[in-house]
Design an enzyme around this catalytic site. Structure first.
Site, PDB file in Angstrom:
ATOM      1  N   HIS A  20       0.696  -1.339  -0.262  1.00 54.57           N
ATOM      2  CA  HIS A  20       0.017   0.037  -0.110  1.00 54.57           C
ATOM      3  C   HIS A  20       0.772   1.436  -0.163  1.00 54.57           C
ATOM      4  CE1 HIS A  20      -4.195  -0.500   0.494  1.00 54.57           C
ATOM      5  NE2 HIS A  20      -3.862  -2.066   0.678  1.00 54.57           N
ATOM      6  N   ASP A 113      -3.895   7.333   1.556  1.00 63.43           N
ATOM      7  CA  ASP A 113      -4.404   5.966   1.105  1.00 63.43           C
ATOM      8  C   ASP A 113      -6.073   6.191   1.503  1.00 63.43           C
ATOM      9  OD1 ASP A 113      -5.358   3.102   1.452  1.00 63.43           O
ATOM     10  OD2 ASP A 113      -3.219   2.693   1.209  1.00 63.43           O
TER      11      ASP A 113
HETATM   12  C1  U2F Z   1      -2.294  -6.109  -0.717  1.00 59.05           C
HETATM   13  O1  U2F Z   1      -1.461  -6.697  -1.957  1.00 59.05           O
HETATM   14  P1  U2F Z   1      -0.130  -7.620  -1.752  1.00 59.05           P
HETATM   15  O2  U2F Z   1       1.121  -6.859  -1.451  1.00 59.05           O
HETATM   16  O3  U2F Z   1      -0.287  -9.010  -1.270  1.00 59.05           O
HETATM   17  O4  U2F Z   1       0.083  -8.036  -3.423  1.00 59.05           O
HETATM   18  P2  U2F Z   1       0.041  -7.251  -4.639  1.00 59.05           P
HETATM   19  O5  U2F Z   1      -0.993  -5.993  -4.716  1.00 59.05           O
HETATM   20  O6  U2F Z   1      -0.123  -8.362  -5.971  1.00 59.05           O
HETATM   21  O7  U2F Z   1       1.454  -6.522  -4.612  1.00 59.05           O
HETATM   22  C2  U2F Z   1       2.596  -7.196  -4.604  1.00 59.05           C
HETATM   23  C3  U2F Z   1       3.543  -6.498  -5.186  1.00 59.05           C
HETATM   24  O8  U2F Z   1       5.146  -7.005  -4.661  1.00 59.05           O
HETATM   25  C4  U2F Z   1       5.749  -6.913  -5.914  1.00 59.05           C
HETATM   26  C5  U2F Z   1       4.969  -7.019  -7.084  1.00 59.05           C
HETATM   27  C6  U2F Z   1       3.579  -6.230  -6.765  1.00 59.05           C
HETATM   28  O9  U2F Z   1       3.845  -4.938  -7.083  1.00 59.05           O
HETATM   29  O10 U2F Z   1       5.330  -6.672  -8.378  1.00 59.05           O
HETATM   30  N1  U2F Z   1       6.630  -8.238  -5.889  1.00 59.05           N
HETATM   31  C7  U2F Z   1       7.909  -8.204  -6.373  1.00 59.05           C
HETATM   32  O11 U2F Z   1       8.193  -7.427  -7.250  1.00 59.05           O
HETATM   33  N2  U2F Z   1       8.615  -9.331  -6.288  1.00 59.05           N
HETATM   34  C8  U2F Z   1       8.238 -10.480  -5.737  1.00 59.05           C
HETATM   35  O12 U2F Z   1       8.932 -11.318  -5.728  1.00 59.05           O
HETATM   36  C9  U2F Z   1       6.962 -10.326  -4.953  1.00 59.05           C
HETATM   37  C10 U2F Z   1       6.227  -9.326  -5.194  1.00 59.05           C
HETATM   38  C11 U2F Z   1      -3.565  -7.101  -0.784  1.00 59.05           C
HETATM   39  F1  U2F Z   1      -3.185  -8.220  -0.470  1.00 59.05           F
HETATM   40  C12 U2F Z   1      -4.196  -7.008  -2.102  1.00 59.05           C
HETATM   41  O13 U2F Z   1      -5.238  -7.729  -2.011  1.00 59.05           O
HETATM   42  C13 U2F Z   1      -4.316  -5.602  -2.829  1.00 59.05           C
HETATM   43  O14 U2F Z   1      -5.020  -5.774  -3.912  1.00 59.05           O
HETATM   44  C14 U2F Z   1      -2.951  -4.807  -2.814  1.00 59.05           C
HETATM   45  C15 U2F Z   1      -3.212  -3.411  -3.314  1.00 59.05           C
HETATM   46  O15 U2F Z   1      -4.127  -2.679  -2.448  1.00 59.05           O
HETATM   47  O16 U2F Z   1      -2.569  -4.862  -1.581  1.00 59.05           O
END
Ligand code: U2F
Length: 444
Positions: A20, A113
């Site tokens: 976030h 946010d």
């Molecule tokens: C929450 O999201 P998360 O952090 O669980 O997952 P994503 O929205 O998919 O974001 C993961 C980010 O981490 C990066 C990837 C994404 O930009 O490119 N990343 C990376 O660069 N290398 C890696 O090996 C692993 C990840 C929540 F859980 C979701 O439900 C929401 O949609 C989101 C946005 O609010 O936040």
């Protein structure tokens, strides 16, 4: 800081969990590049700021400032990710207000946010505009804004298979696809209450920005435009400013270079989730049985959590690393499918890479994203039964990597990829919306 007073000064409130704070900081950095007369105070926990700002950053116009975590003295993390979130929410808004006062500076606007609905009240007190930024997609946003209506029509714990056809564009979405806390699950958790308030407050914001683009979901975007004063789709924002963590210390790209086009399975579940042991085992068995090459971004200890000797047996076809430069990985031509939890950043990056998805959602709006990917956009599938089993996973992998249907999905997502690139291009809608936002904060 006398010189700063002559400039406009904007407070930014980041939510320090999951992915976030990084998208909010990316936005603010880009705004500051385009609006050199505006300075920003980036209010976030010290720990989250520590991972976002590096020593070489130029802090002059976007200054990291600490807010209290709300954790009790001597707190140790017990393994439940919701716990620190709840402590943090309890500390709001007092922690943000205190940190604002500690700067000793006046403020001309507040960007937050979107979760932080209370910023509307702070903004009103000091008579400045509030611009919330929603870091997920348009569908969950509409669902939160229309939460009371959904509750009235479906009922708490109402029929799971009832469709939400009363919402524009939602005829393929069922009650069971909704995030926890809307009509079922923990309705009274601090998190669910916050999202409920958010939905009520957003229509009163000066503008609502979102990390998405208008063309991805025109009907839903139209509905949201009718509910907000200025609904600004400014994404996919990652195309405007490079990811904050994108180093490739494990040389994933070098490894991908050795594989043919659209042949590799990329697996990653974002920043919070590791699937439960039996599902990890099923996924590993499926990968081994299919023999497709795979790259796995693995949270946790892969040696301990994956079947014994799995790594040894698959070392010629598989690479397992703790972190990948995901945007680059998904943009690499040899990646053919993304096994994902459907976090919004992951879905966006898959679209940018033109890679169809196999979806295994876990929490928040991930199920709604999965259903949209599958039943509305048509460029991904869920795993049979909603959880990884060996056979269900094999079936999904083969469908996407080696069937005509999979090829069609790749073509479909390619169309969305073009729309995303166009939106952030010189004449694109996201560019126009971003410019509007720059103008708005410069004048506030
Ligand atoms: C929450 O999201 P998360 O952090 O669980 O997952 P994503 O929205 O998919 O974001 C993961 C980010 O981490 C990066 C990837 C994404 O930009 O490119 N990343 C990376 O660069 N290398 C890696 O090996 C692993 C990840 C929540 F859980 C979701 O439900 C929401 O949609 C989101 C946005 O609010 O936040």
């Amino acid at each position: 800081e006398a010189r700063e007073i002559s400039r406009k000064h904007i407070a930014v409130f980041a939510f320090p969990f999951a992915t976030h704070a990084a998208p909010v900081l990316s936005l603010v950095r880009k705004l500051s590049e385009s609006a050199p007369d505006v300075s920003f105070s980036f209010f976030n926990t010290a720990q989250s700021n520590g991972s976002l700002f590096s020593k070489d950053d130029d802090f002059e116009r976007v200054k990291p400032r600490s807010v209290d975590t709300g954790l009790p003295e001597g707190y140790t993390f017990g393994g439940n990710p919701q716990e620190p979130v709840n402590y943090f929410l309890k500390a709001t808004p007092a922690n943000f207000k205190r940190a604002m006062a500690d700067t000793g500076l006046p403020f001309d606007g507040i960007i937050t946010d979107a979760f932080f609905w209370f910023a509307k009240e702070i903004a009103e007190e000091i008579r400045v505009p509030w611009v919330p930024y929603f870091t997920a997609g348009p569908r969950p946003l509409l669902v939160h804004v229309d939460m009371d209506d959904i509750r009235a029509r479906i009922g708490i714990n109402g029929p799971e298979d009832q469709t939400l056809d009363f919402l524009p564009g939602f005829s393929a979405i069922r009650a069971e696809d909704l995030p926890d806390g809307i009509i079922s699950g923990s309705l009274d958790s601090p998190f669910a209450k916050m999202l409920h308030k958010m939905g009520q407050m957003l229509p009163h914001a000066s503008a609502v920005a979102i990390n998405s683009f208008e063309e991805i979901d025109p009907i839903v975007v139209q509905a949201l435009k009718s509910r907000f004063s200025n609904f600004l789709n400014i994404g996919p924002f990652i195309l405007r400013s490079p990811p904050i963590y994108d180093s490739d210390i494990h040389d994933c790209i070098g490894w991908l270079n050795q594989h043919p086009k659209s042949s590799v399975v990329y697996i990653g579940f974002g920043s919070v989730i590791t699937p439960p042991p039996h599902e990890l085992e099923a996924l590993a068995e499926a990968l081994e049985a299919c023999e497709f090459p795979f790259l796995w971004s693995f949270r946790g200890n892969a040696e301990e959590m994956l079947p014994k000797e799995f790594r040894e047996r698959t070392k010629d076809i598989g690479m397992i690393v703790p972190w990948t430069p995901q945007l680059k990985v998904l943009g690499h031509p040899s990646v053919g499918v993304f096994v994902t939890h459907c976090g919004w950043n992951s879905v966006s990056e898959s679209i940018i890479g033109g890679v169809p998805m196999i979806c295994r959602p876990f929490f928040a709006e991930q199920k709604l994203n999965q259903r949209t990917v599958e039943a509305v956009w048509g460029f991904g599938v869920d795993v049979e039964g909603g959880k990884f089993t060996k056979d269900g996973t094999i079936q999904a992998l083969k469908m996407i990597l080696s069937s005509e249907k999979g090829k069609l999905m790749r073509e479909k997502i390619g169309v969305f990829r073009e729309l995303a690139l166009k939106a952030v291009g010189p004449d694109g809608t996201s560019t126009a919306n971003f410019n509007f936002l720059v103008d708005f904060i410069t004048r506030c």
